[in-house]
Design an enzyme around this catalytic site. Structure first.
Site, PDB file in Angstrom:
ATOM      1  N   GLY A 197       3.213  39.540  80.370  1.00  0.00           N
ATOM      2  CA  GLY A 197       2.255  39.966  81.381  1.00  0.00           C
ATOM      3  C   GLY A 197       2.415  41.441  81.697  1.00  0.00           C
ATOM      4  O   GLY A 197       2.908  42.223  80.871  1.00  0.00           O
ATOM      5  N   SER A 198       2.030  41.831  82.879  1.00  0.00           N
ATOM      6  CA  SER A 198       2.002  43.242  83.247  1.00  0.00           C
ATOM      7  C   SER A 198       3.403  43.788  83.486  1.00  0.00           C
ATOM      8  O   SER A 198       4.338  43.061  83.839  1.00  0.00           O
ATOM      9  CB  SER A 198       1.172  43.438  84.516  1.00  0.00           C
ATOM     10  OG  SER A 198       1.855  42.913  85.641  1.00  0.00           O
ATOM     11  N   THR A 247       4.575  43.174  87.181  1.00  0.00           N
ATOM     12  CA  THR A 247       5.114  41.841  87.450  1.00  0.00           C
ATOM     13  C   THR A 247       6.469  41.679  86.771  1.00  0.00           C
ATOM     14  O   THR A 247       7.381  41.058  87.324  1.00  0.00           O
ATOM     15  CB  THR A 247       4.145  40.759  86.963  1.00  0.00           C
ATOM     16  OG1 THR A 247       2.881  40.928  87.620  1.00  0.00           O
ATOM     17  CG2 THR A 247       4.677  39.367  87.267  1.00  0.00           C
ATOM     18  N   GLY A 248       6.619  42.235  85.575  1.00  0.00           N
ATOM     19  CA  GLY A 248       7.903  42.192  84.903  1.00  0.00           C
ATOM     20  C   GLY A 248       8.995  42.859  85.710  1.00  0.00           C
ATOM     21  O   GLY A 248      10.137  42.357  85.785  1.00  0.00           O
ATOM     22  N   GLU A 299       7.807  40.610  77.690  1.00  0.00           N
ATOM     23  CA  GLU A 299       6.806  41.258  76.846  1.00  0.00           C
ATOM     24  C   GLU A 299       5.727  41.772  77.779  1.00  0.00           C
ATOM     25  O   GLU A 299       4.930  41.000  78.308  1.00  0.00           O
ATOM     26  CB  GLU A 299       6.259  40.257  75.820  1.00  0.00           C
ATOM     27  CG  GLU A 299       5.502  40.922  74.677  1.00  0.00           C
ATOM     28  CD  GLU A 299       4.009  40.885  74.863  1.00  0.00           C
ATOM     29  OE1 GLU A 299       3.484  41.825  75.507  1.00  0.00           O
ATOM     30  OE2 GLU A 299       3.377  39.939  74.403  1.00  0.00           O
ATOM     31  N   CYS A 306      -2.241  42.012  74.352  1.00  0.00           N
ATOM     32  CA  CYS A 306      -1.214  42.990  74.735  1.00  0.00           C
ATOM     33  C   CYS A 306      -0.990  44.015  73.640  1.00  0.00           C
ATOM     34  O   CYS A 306      -0.815  45.199  73.912  1.00  0.00           O
ATOM     35  CB  CYS A 306       0.102  42.274  75.048  1.00  0.00           C
ATOM     36  SG  CYS A 306       0.000  41.101  76.409  1.00  0.00           S
TER      37      CYS A 306
END
Length: 478
Positions: free
Chosen positions: A230-231, A234-235, A252, A286
């Protein structure tokens, strides 16, 4: 939350799947991004539901972990059989919920990839490694199960990326609690239900809930590892929330992949591969090509060849067999793309194709858009658009192109396009990205490790290296 296996192994259509995953009462309405029509109702699992799933997964892990690699691989192959038996039903539901068409590199392709990744993961050999064996003694490197793995997936390839997460985790003897994106929960719930017809009870749980469920999963003391796609933002939150328990992470994150076209190529020969590198899944990938650097000597020829391909690709409702491009999955993403293209227009960039979404129509359709004569510092270049709008930037020297490609703090993938593969490899080695493709873009393979550089994350997936990231290394010396 039920943990019993169903005995049904084949589903004929999306309605058949929805009948077993929708809640008896209540639920959140999931709408088709192409038509605005109701797809189905998603259960709204809560933190107590999550706790129950983690407890069950933790209780089942020792027995699952005690199986041999061969025994667990047999279960994964059985799960692949189950996916293939219900492939058309899964693809139909995916198309209606995510928006991607059935045909092209889209819904049927994604479901097929789920089965392929399960089989590939089952096939990898991971034997203990003898580090040394001499007069001083012997040392062996083993990989043991971690415990319960928490997986948090995205909405762009919801079934496929969930499989990327759960397949190696299960193969390595871990059990899995998977939280799908709130935008595409039905697809992953259906996939989990199908997989669980072939797996032992409680080794895989799918928990569909709001952000609070994901936050608890990421910080939970009984979760040994988090896998997240995800973004970057958020990571970063997951990194912070994992600190107290020092849990393992595979992240990722955002991409904004660059492509460099060298002046020796035939524009017509590479145009279609360039197009799909950028516009696969309507640009919602992505590792798709998101900014293209083209040498000034062939700039107009490449732009023209790309525009010819773009104009020929039909976009529309996913379950229409003639379409190969679909809508943006949600309104927020539509607005991001629209605002970035508008910023390019305002800065004087040339809209070659597209850039003019119809208003008053159902669905989040943004037309396939090519933007030329754009500055490298324009937001459409520097920010990940995650949609069907490709900026094409002109360069004069290879050094200039490499500097621009490396100029952002992300590095998931990149590509180099040239008729001279030796020259292309030289340029590829200078690019700061986890994967660099030559004369193609974004073609992941289950045998090749995949992961990001810089702020695109850390840890790798796929292949034997990906398996190792789902195990605890243990050295035994004697």
């Amino acid at each position: 939350m039920t943990t019993e296996l169903t005995t049904q192994r084949t589903f004929t259509d999306a309605a058949d799947l929805l009948a077993v995953i929708q809640p008896a009462t209540g639920g959140r309405r999931i709408m088709d991004p192409a038509t605005g029509e109701l797809v189905g109702l998603a259960p709204e699992h809560t933190v107590p539901d999550l706790e129950s799933a983690i407890t069950a997964a933790r209780a089942s892990q020792p027995a699952w972990g005690a199986l041999t690699h061969g025994e667990r691989s047999a279960f994964l192959n059985g799960a692949a059989d189950a996916v293939e038996a219900s492939a058309e039903a899964l693809a139909e539901l995916l198309s209606r919920e995510q928006g991607k068409p059935l045909n092209g590199p889209n819904a049927r392709f994604e479901v097929g990839a789920c089965a392929a990744w399960l089989r590939a993961t089952a096939s990898f050999e991971l034997e203990p490694e003898v580090l040394f064996d001499d007069e001083s003694g012997r040392a062996e490197l083993h990989y043991r199960p971690l415990g319960v793995v928490g997986a948090i997936g995205p909405w762009n390839w919801p079934m496929m990326i969930s499989t990327w997460q759960l397949a190696p985790a299960l193969r390595m003897g871990n059990t899995v609690v998977l939280k799908p994106s709130g935008n595409t929960p039905l697809s992953v719930l259906a996939l989990g239900h199908v997989l669980n017809t072939a797996l032992p009870a409680d080794v895989l749980h799918v928990v569909s809930g709001h952000r609070d469920v994901g936050a608890v999963l990421a910080a939970h003391p009984d979760i040994a590892k988090i896998m997240f796609t995800g973004s970057t933002a958020t990571g970063q939150d997951i990194i912070r929330s994992s600190a107290d328990t020092v849990k393992r992470l595979t992240l990722e994150l955002g991409g904004n992949d660059a492509g460099i076209v060298l002046p020796d190529v035939d524009p017509q020969a590479i145009a279609e591969d360039l197009f799909w590198g950028a516009f696969i899944n309507t640009g919602q990938t992505c590792a798709s090509l998101k900014r293209l650097y083209v040498h000034e000597d062939i700039y107009e020829e490449v732009v023209d060849a790309l525009s010819q391909v773009a104009r020929a690709m039909p976009m529309g409702v996913g379950i229409d067999e003639t379409n190969v491009l679909g809508p943006l999955q949600n309104k927020a993403q539509f607005e991001i793309v629209a605002n970035l293209v508008q910023a390019a227009k305002d800065d004087g960039a040339r809209i070659v194709v597209g850039g003019n979404p119809e208003t008053g129509q159902p669905g989040y359709f943004y037309p396939t858009t090519l933007v030329a004569d754009i500055k490298n510092d324009n937001p459409l270049v520097t920010e990940e658009q995650f949609g069907p709008a490709l900026p094409v930037v002109k360069y004069s020297t290879v050094d200039e192109a490499v500097e621009m490609a490396n100029g952002l703090e992300v590095g998931l993938g990149a590509s180099v396009w040239s008729s001279d593969k030796d020259k292309a490899r030289e340029v590829a080695a200078r690019i700061q990205a986890g994967s660099v493709w030559i004369n193609k873009h974004g073609t992941v393979d289950p045998r090749a490790p995949f992961g990001g550089a810089k702020m695109s994350g850390y840890g790798v997936e796929f292949g034997v290296e990906g398996l190792k990231h789902l195990g605890q290394p243990q050295v035994i010396s004697y």
